[in-house]
Design an enzyme around this catalytic site. Sequence first.
Site: not given
Lengths: 78, 401
Positions: B151, B183, B350
């Site tokens: 990520d 994220h 996600s």
Amino acid sequence: MRRDVTVTVADSHAGRLDDLVGRLTRAGMEVTQVLSTLGVITGSVDDAQLPALAVVPGVGAVEPQTRVQLPPPDADVQ
Amino acid sequence: MSTGPGEQEAQTTGRSVVAFGDDVGGSRDLIGETLRSIAGIANVVLASDHRAGAPEPDAAAGAEAIVFDTLGVALVAREPSALAASISSAGAPGAAIVAVEPERVMHAIAVEDTVAAAQFADDDAFTWGLRATAVDASSATGRANRGAILDTGLDFKHPDFAERSVTARSFVAELSARDGQGHGTHCTGTACGSPAPPTGRRYGIAPEAEIFAGKGLDDTGAGTDESILAGIEWAITNGCRIISMSLGADIVSTAYETVGRRALAAGTLIVAAAGNNARRASGERGFVGVPANSPSIMAVAAVDADLRVADFSAGDNPVEGGQIDLAGAGGDVHSSWPLPQRNNTISGTSMATPHVAGIAAPWSQRADARGQALWDALMQGARSLDLPPADIGAGPVQAPD
């Protein structure tokens, strides 16, 4: 135009990546990574050389590299 | 398939199911010979003679016995009591046949077994996502399992990860593995965060897993195959049993399918976000993108706290492997965020993906399963909902007890 590509090595050539890298280089590819566990080779090539790359023995597939882009961090849906 | 109270009157067909011992069970010739010698049965159909593995009904109709040689079992057209008598009078070696049972009539499992949708909400102890995936009731911690999150990297100074075993590497030129976006830290918090964060409710699923934080996306959240594939190779060679990838693009790729297949063979399960291209309220179901649309990469959809398909969660697409495999909690998910903010609540496939990846660690720990066996354990453990598999696959992932 120069294009970043991902070469998937055919199952039949999984253990013989060194030879394949030589053939890809001679076919016009600039190799940046050899991922031997995955059987994947990345690099770049001129558009004009793409067809030649696809028929190199041991090549399973040649694909333009994918680019992924997450939404901005303050977006509600990620 | 247990026989519970009220099922003693199970219907039988008059035929027998014969189980063969290990010495005989693997060999079609020995099974056929055993049936001929002890019961005079000559008209034997072998299941493996048929391409799909199961004999077609027409071919099976006239047979006295259908042999499922890979199972070491035969279905024999004789009453169980008569067959048992033949076996005993033939003096068949005890090891050749281990059981003779009546064939029972099976019924499809009734719809009552699916659970009605429920409402979940964050409370003082757990996020709704950990409640909905049964992490709140699980004692497994993912100990000694290596899991990779590919990520935007990780905030190493975050208190959730300060005491943890973290191996990090950047695959993005000129950037360290530090998360400058948020994220990656959020996804890692869900998959592997603390069992008891200093403030607020728990959101971390596998607090004793070894974290491999691979930065495959830069601080704007952008990345290429070059960096993502390098991260997958790194995770496999480091013995990670799980790779969580909350990323994707709206195309199909041969490279990722081959990679997923080779990863599974090496004992690594890749879990990926189905994508957020649906607008269900407007009638658009969207479609699963790369890399989740590969048959050997697990595609994760998102459900909300009412266990409905999230509005944005992509549905299946017609390419091979374009189906949804599992669902995770993906609406209003509270997890870690880079300091000084510390926590953030966001939505997306996600966020659903690290719920599946995190829960894969305790399944792997519990069953010592990896690769395809780990995939199968996750699918079989999922919670069945009365929603289309095209939208949620086998259903929301569930932690082992």
